[in-house]
Design a protein around this motif. Structure first.
Motif, PDB file in Angstrom:
ATOM      1  N   ALA A   1       0.828  -1.207   0.000  1.00  8.71           N
ATOM      2  CA  ALA A   1       0.000   0.000   0.000  1.00  8.71           C
ATOM      3  C   ALA A   1       0.861   1.255   0.000  1.00  8.71           C
ATOM      4  CB  ALA A   1      -0.926  -0.008   1.205  1.00  8.71           C
ATOM      5  N   ILE A   2       1.892   1.259   0.840  1.00 13.27           N
ATOM      6  CA  ILE A   2       2.739   2.451   0.940  1.00 13.27           C
ATOM      7  C   ILE A   2       3.501   2.679  -0.363  1.00 13.27           C
ATOM      8  CG2 ILE A   2       4.677   3.512   2.167  1.00 13.27           C
ATOM      9  CD1 ILE A   2       3.827   1.587   4.550  1.00 13.27           C
ATOM     10  N   TYR A   3       3.964   1.601  -0.968  1.00 14.04           N
ATOM     11  CA  TYR A   3       4.728   1.722  -2.200  1.00 14.04           C
ATOM     12  C   TYR A   3       3.865   2.264  -3.343  1.00 14.04           C
ATOM     13  CZ  TYR A   3       7.812   0.593  -6.075  1.00 14.04           C
ATOM     14  OH  TYR A   3       8.588   0.669  -7.185  1.00 14.04           O
ATOM     15  N   MET A   4       2.575   1.890  -3.340  1.00 15.97           N
ATOM     16  CA  MET A   4       1.753   2.215  -4.501  1.00 15.97           C
ATOM     17  C   MET A   4       0.871   3.448  -4.350  1.00 15.97           C
ATOM     18  SD  MET A   4       0.752  -1.553  -5.870  1.00 15.97           S
ATOM     19  CE  MET A   4       0.667  -1.077  -7.575  1.00 15.97           C
ATOM     20  N   ALA A   5       0.386   3.714  -3.144  1.00 15.54           N
ATOM     21  CA  ALA A   5      -0.746   4.637  -3.029  1.00 15.54           C
ATOM     22  C   ALA A   5      -0.369   6.099  -2.936  1.00 15.54           C
ATOM     23  CB  ALA A   5      -1.564   4.252  -1.803  1.00 15.54           C
ATOM     24  N   ASP A   6      -1.314   6.950  -3.388  1.00 12.71           N
ATOM     25  CA  ASP A   6      -1.261   8.366  -3.051  1.00 12.71           C
ATOM     26  C   ASP A   6      -1.829   8.539  -1.653  1.00 12.71           C
ATOM     27  OD1 ASP A   6      -0.231   9.297  -5.461  1.00 12.71           O
ATOM     28  OD2 ASP A   6      -2.208   9.221  -6.397  1.00 12.71           O
ATOM     29  N   ARG A   7      -2.939   7.842  -1.436  1.00 15.75           N
ATOM     30  CA  ARG A   7      -3.546   7.866  -0.104  1.00 15.75           C
ATOM     31  C   ARG A   7      -3.921   6.436   0.269  1.00 15.75           C
ATOM     32  NH1 ARG A   7      -8.534  11.080   0.573  1.00 15.75           N
ATOM     33  NH2 ARG A   7      -8.853  10.774  -1.653  1.00 15.75           N
ATOM     34  N   ILE A   8      -3.759   6.127   1.540  1.00 15.93           N
ATOM     35  CA  ILE A   8      -4.141   4.799   2.021  1.00 15.93           C
ATOM     36  C   ILE A   8      -5.356   4.963   2.927  1.00 15.93           C
ATOM     37  CG2 ILE A   8      -3.421   2.752   3.300  1.00 15.93           C
ATOM     38  CD1 ILE A   8      -0.527   3.566   2.748  1.00 15.93           C
ATOM     39  N   ILE A   9      -6.395   4.226   2.600  1.00 18.64           N
ATOM     40  CA  ILE A   9      -7.554   4.215   3.486  1.00 18.64           C
ATOM     41  C   ILE A   9      -7.395   3.013   4.409  1.00 18.64           C
ATOM     42  CG2 ILE A   9     -10.054   3.940   3.581  1.00 18.64           C
ATOM     43  CD1 ILE A   9     -10.008   5.348   0.784  1.00 18.64           C
ATOM     44  N   VAL A  10      -7.062   3.271   5.649  1.00 19.45           N
ATOM     45  CA  VAL A  10      -6.807   2.187   6.592  1.00 19.45           C
ATOM     46  C   VAL A  10      -8.138   1.797   7.225  1.00 19.45           C
ATOM     47  CG1 VAL A  10      -5.483   1.423   8.579  1.00 19.45           C
ATOM     48  CG2 VAL A  10      -4.537   3.157   7.040  1.00 19.45           C
ATOM     49  N   LEU A  11      -8.488   0.524   7.042  1.00 17.34           N
ATOM     50  CA  LEU A  11      -9.774   0.055   7.552  1.00 17.34           C
ATOM     51  C   LEU A  11      -9.567  -0.778   8.800  1.00 17.34           C
ATOM     52  CD1 LEU A  11     -11.062  -1.019   4.053  1.00 17.34           C
ATOM     53  CD2 LEU A  11     -11.937   0.914   5.356  1.00 17.34           C
ATOM     54  N   SER A  12     -10.540  -0.703   9.700  1.00 18.29           N
ATOM     55  CA  SER A  12     -10.436  -1.475  10.930  1.00 18.29           C
ATOM     56  C   SER A  12     -10.962  -2.878  10.704  1.00 18.29           C
ATOM     57  CB  SER A  12     -11.258  -0.799  12.020  1.00 18.29           C
ATOM     58  OG  SER A  12     -12.628  -0.927  11.694  1.00 18.29           O
ATOM     59  N   ASP A  13     -10.810  -3.711  11.720  1.00 21.28           N
ATOM     60  CA  ASP A  13     -11.375  -5.053  11.680  1.00 21.28           C
ATOM     61  C   ASP A  13     -12.900  -4.948  11.712  1.00 21.28           C
ATOM     62  OD1 ASP A  13     -11.296  -7.733  11.552  1.00 21.28           O
ATOM     63  OD2 ASP A  13      -9.976  -7.997  13.285  1.00 21.28           O
ATOM     64  N   ARG A  14     -13.594  -6.077  11.473  1.00 23.35           N
ATOM     65  CA  ARG A  14     -15.059  -6.064  11.457  1.00 23.35           C
ATOM     66  C   ARG A  14     -15.646  -5.622  12.798  1.00 23.35           C
ATOM     67  NH1 ARG A  14     -15.372 -11.096   9.068  1.00 23.35           N
ATOM     68  NH2 ARG A  14     -15.742 -11.888  11.148  1.00 23.35           N
ATOM     69  N   PRO A  15     -16.735  -4.863  12.835  1.00 24.12           N
ATOM     70  CA  PRO A  15     -17.349  -4.185  11.690  1.00 24.12           C
ATOM     71  C   PRO A  15     -16.477  -3.048  11.183  1.00 24.12           C
ATOM     72  CG  PRO A  15     -18.445  -3.575  13.727  1.00 24.12           C
ATOM     73  CD  PRO A  15     -17.442  -4.600  14.084  1.00 24.12           C
ATOM     74  N   THR A  16     -16.271  -3.044   9.869  1.00 23.51           N
ATOM     75  CA  THR A  16     -15.271  -2.180   9.274  1.00 23.51           C
ATOM     76  C   THR A  16     -15.657  -0.703   9.271  1.00 23.51           C
ATOM     77  OG1 THR A  16     -14.609  -3.998   7.902  1.00 23.51           O
ATOM     78  CG2 THR A  16     -13.939  -1.812   7.182  1.00 23.51           C
ATOM     79  N   LYS A  17     -14.752   0.102   9.796  1.00 25.06           N
ATOM     80  CA  LYS A  17     -14.857   1.561   9.689  1.00 25.06           C
ATOM     81  C   LYS A  17     -13.542   2.050   9.094  1.00 25.06           C
ATOM     82  CE  LYS A  17     -17.274   2.067  14.121  1.00 25.06           C
ATOM     83  NZ  LYS A  17     -18.467   2.849  14.062  1.00 25.06           N
ATOM     84  N   VAL A  18     -13.552   3.321   8.671  1.00 25.68           N
ATOM     85  CA  VAL A  18     -12.289   3.902   8.223  1.00 25.68           C
ATOM     86  C   VAL A  18     -11.540   4.337   9.463  1.00 25.68           C
ATOM     87  CG1 VAL A  18     -11.194   5.739   6.900  1.00 25.68           C
ATOM     88  CG2 VAL A  18     -13.270   4.657   6.038  1.00 25.68           C
ATOM     89  N   LYS A  19     -10.362   3.736   9.686  1.00 28.48           N
ATOM     90  CA  LYS A  19      -9.579   4.042  10.870  1.00 28.48           C
ATOM     91  C   LYS A  19      -8.842   5.361  10.670  1.00 28.48           C
ATOM     92  CE  LYS A  19      -7.039   0.880  13.896  1.00 28.48           C
ATOM     93  NZ  LYS A  19      -7.906  -0.105  14.519  1.00 28.48           N
ATOM     94  N   GLU A  20      -8.278   5.479   9.496  1.00 27.80           N
ATOM     95  CA  GLU A  20      -7.477   6.656   9.218  1.00 27.80           C
ATOM     96  C   GLU A  20      -7.233   6.738   7.710  1.00 27.80           C
ATOM     97  OE1 GLU A  20      -4.286   7.058  11.948  1.00 27.80           O
ATOM     98  OE2 GLU A  20      -3.176   8.469  10.688  1.00 27.80           O
ATOM     99  N   VAL A  21      -7.146   7.958   7.209  1.00 26.86           N
ATOM    100  CA  VAL A  21      -6.744   8.106   5.810  1.00 26.86           C
ATOM    101  C   VAL A  21      -5.349   8.716   5.801  1.00 26.86           C
ATOM    102  CG1 VAL A  21      -7.263   9.158   3.585  1.00 26.86           C
ATOM    103  CG2 VAL A  21      -9.123   8.410   5.080  1.00 26.86           C
TER     104      VAL A  21
END
Lengths: 256, 249
Positions: free
Chosen positions: A203-223
Motif C-alpha cells: 500500500a505504501i509503495y503504490m498509493a497516493d492515499r491509504i484508506i486504513v480500515l479497521s477489523d469487522r465491523p469495518t470503519k475507516v480508521k485513518e486516511v
C-alpha cells in the motif's frame, strides 16, 4: 492543510452492509479524486473486498450513498467507465489470452470490429503478453494470468480501475514487477485506481492515499497521505517508518 | 499400434468364423450365415431404394434428436433463472419423459399421427429429452460462478453473458448429451418405424420379418450397427478431438 482542488471521481458516504446479523461495513466514508491511486488496507476478513464489490455493483449496499462524478444516479454507462481485476485471474479457460481480452469488448459492446484488434494488441503489449496472445490460460504462470486479467480490464479503456488483491499469492519477485507495471500503466493512462490489499508495504509503495480500515465491523480508521515522490525506492527508510506506524495502528494484531 | 490392429482383426475374424460354423451347422434359412447376410446387405446398397430407406431413418434420427436437444436444453437451463421453471421441470417434465417407455410413446403417437414421419421423430424427441435435461443440469450446477461474476462487471446484458460465458461452459455437457442421445435415438427410431411408419430401416426390418426373409433382417440390422459405429467412432470422436480440446483443462 492546503490542498489543490481536484475533481472528485467517487465519493462514498455512510456505507453500511450486513450479511444477516453480521455487520460487515459500519459507516464507511471516503472520497477519491481524479487520477488518484488509492489503496484500501485492512486485515483479512474485513470488509475491504465488500466495499469494492459494492462499487462494482456486484453487491448491494444496505445504507449509504455512492456518488460518481458528483452524481448519485448510477446510470447504465456506469460499468463502461470501470474495470475490475480480481484476486484470481478469472480467465475463460476455453479462450486464448487474446480471445479473453477481446471478451471484455464483446460483453461491453456486443460486437467487435476489426479495428478492435488493434486495441486488443495494444492492451496485450501494455502488459507484455503480446508473445502469448495465442496461449491458453492453463499454459500461463500465475503472474502471466494476472497480466492477462489486467489486459482484459484495460482493453475497454476505463477511467476507474478496481483491483481486489490482484497480487496476493504471487511470489515476491513477480509481485514487485507487477506493482511497477500497474503503476506505470496507471500513470500512462491517467486512470483513477482503487487497490485493495492487506500488505502495508504494498500500500505504501503504490498509493497516493491509504484508506486504513479497521477489523469487522469495518470503519475507516485513518486516511494516510503518502507524500513520497514517484518513482519510489523500496528501501526508502520513510517507507519502513510508515509501515511501522500502520502496524502500530493495529496494535500487535498481525495484518495477514 | 500394429499389435492393436492385429488383435482387432483377429477378434473380428474369429467372430465371423464362429458365425459361419454355427449357421453352417444348423443350415436353416432362419439362421443365415455371414455370406448370405453380406450378399443381402450389398443387394440393399445396390438399389436406390435401399439408400432411400437408410436416408429416411437418418433424417428422423437427426430431426428427433435436434428437437429433443432444444426442449431438453431449455428445461436444463431455465431452472437457473426461475424457481417456477425449476419445480416444473423437476416435478413434471423430467419424471414424465424419464419414466414413460419409448414403446408407449410410439403407440400413443401412432394413434395421433398414424403412419408418418411424426411418430418416430416425436418418439425420439421424447426419449432423448431426459438425457439433455440431466446433462445440462449437471453443467449448470458446475458453472464457474466467478467467471459469470467477472462478466457482470463488464455488462448488464444478461443475454450476452449467457451467450459468451455461460453457454460455452455448457458445451461439453451438451456434447456428451448428444453422444448418448444419438445411441438412444437409433434404438427408438427402429421401434417407431416398426409400429408407426411406412418406410425406413425399421419398416424394412418389419417387412423382411413378415415374409421370413431372415437374411434381410440380418442385413438391415447390420446397416444400423454400421451407421452407429461410423457416427460414434468417426464423427463424435472427430468433433471431440477437433473442437472439444479447448474445454479440457
Amino acid at each position: 492543510m492546503e490542498e489543490v482542488k481536484v475533481k472528485e471521481v467517487l465519493r462514498i458516504e455512510g456505507l453500511h452492509k450486513r450479511f444477516g446479523a453480521l455487520v460487515v461495513l459500519d459507516d464507511v466514508n471516503f472520497d477519491i479524486c481524479q487520477g488518484e491511486f488509492i489503496c484500501a488496507l485492512g486485515p483479512s476478513g474485513c470488509g475491504k473486498t465488500t466495499i469494492l464489490r459494492i462499487i462494482a455493483q456486484l453487491a448491494h449496499l444496505d445504507e449509504g450513498r455512492i456518488f460518481i462524478h458528483g452524481n448519485e444516479q448510477i446510470t447504465d454507462g456506469y460499468l463502461d467507465d470501470l474495470s475490475v481485476v480480481f484476486q484470481e485471474s478469472r480467465l475463460l479457460y476455453w479462450r486464448t489470452v487474446e480471445e479473453n481480452v477481446k471478451l471484455a469488448l464483446e460483453l461491453k459492446r456486443g460486437r467487435v470490429s476489426d479495428r478492435d484488434e488493434v486495441v486488443v494488441s495494444k492492451a496485450l503489449s501494455m502488459v507484455g503478453l503480446l508473445d502469448f496472445a495465442d496461449a491458453f490460460p492453463h499454459e500461463l504462470s500465475g503472474g502471466m494470468k494476472q497480466r492477462a486479467a489486467l489486459a482484459r480490464a484495460l482493453v475497454t479503456e476505463p477511467s476507474i480501475l478496481l483491483m481486489d488483491e490482484p497480487l496476493t499469492g504471487l511470489d515476491l519477485r513477480t509481485r514487485e514487477d507487477l506493482q511497477d507495471e500497474i503503476l506505470r500503466i496507471w500513470k500512462e493512462w491517467d486512470m483513477t485506481a482503487i487497490f485493495v490489499t492487506h500488505d502495508p508495504l504494498e500500500a505504501i509503495y503504490m498509493a497516493d492515499r491509504i484508506i486504513v480500515l479497521s477489523d469487522r465491523p469495518t470503519k475507516v480508521k485513518e486516511v494516510l497521505r503518502v507524500s513520497l515522490n514517484r518513482p519510489r525506492n523500496r528501501d526508502d527508510h520513510r517507507i519502513k517508518e510508515l509501515e511501522k506506524y500502520i502496524r502500530d495502528l493495529f496494535g500487535y494484531k498481525k495484518l495477514e | 499400434m500394429r499389435a492393436k490392429i492385429f488383435y482387432s482383426v483377429f477378434a473380428i475374424s474369429a467372430f465371423l468364423v464362429l458365425w459361419f460354423v454355427i449357421s453352417g451347422y444348423y443350415n436353416s434359412p432362419l439362421f443365415p450365415g455371414p455370406v448370405e447376410t453380406a450378399y443381402s446387405f450389398f443387394s440393399i446398397l445396390a438399389t436406390p431404394d435401399g439408400w432411400y430407406q437408410i436416408g429416411v431413418t437418418c433424417y428422423r434420427v437427426f430431426v428427433g434428436t435436434l428437437l429433443g436437444s432444444c426442449v431438453g436444453a431449455l428445461c436444463g437451463i431455465l431452472p437457473r433463472y426461475s424457481k417456477m421453471a425449476e419445480y416444473t421441470v423437476r416435478s413434471v417434465v423430467y419424471p414424465l419423459f424419464e419414466s414413460i417407455p419409448s414403446l408407449c410413446w410410439v403407440l400413443i403417437f401412432v394413434v395421433w399421427f398414424g403412419l408418418s414421419d411424426m411418430t418416430p421423430i416425436l418418439a425420439i424427441t421424447a426419449a432423448v429429452i431426459p438425457f439433455f435435461i440431466i446433462n445440462l443440469w449437471e453443467g449448470v450446477k458446475e458453472l464457474d460462478e466467478s467467471l459469470i461474476e467477472m462478466a457482470h462487471t463488464c455488462t448488464r446484458n444478461r443475454l450476452r453473458i449467457l451467450r459468451k460465458v455461460i453457454m460455452p461452459m455448457l458445451y461439453p455437457y451438451a456434447f456428451s448429451a448428444f453422444k448418448t442421445s444419438f445411441e438412444v435415438a437409433w434404438k427408438v427410431v427402429i421401434l417407431g418405424e416398426v409400429f408407426g411408419a411406412a418406410c425406413g430401416i425399421g419398416y424394412m426390418l418389419w417387412i423382411s420379418y413378415e415374409v421370413y426373409a431372415i437374411e434381410y433382417v440380418f442385413a438391415w440390422t447390420l446397416c444400423c450397427a454400421i451407421i452407429i459405429i461410423v457416427f460414434d467412432y468417426g464423427l463424435f470422436n472427430y468433433i471431440d478431438r477437433r473442437y472439444m480440446r479447448r474445454w479440457k483443462r
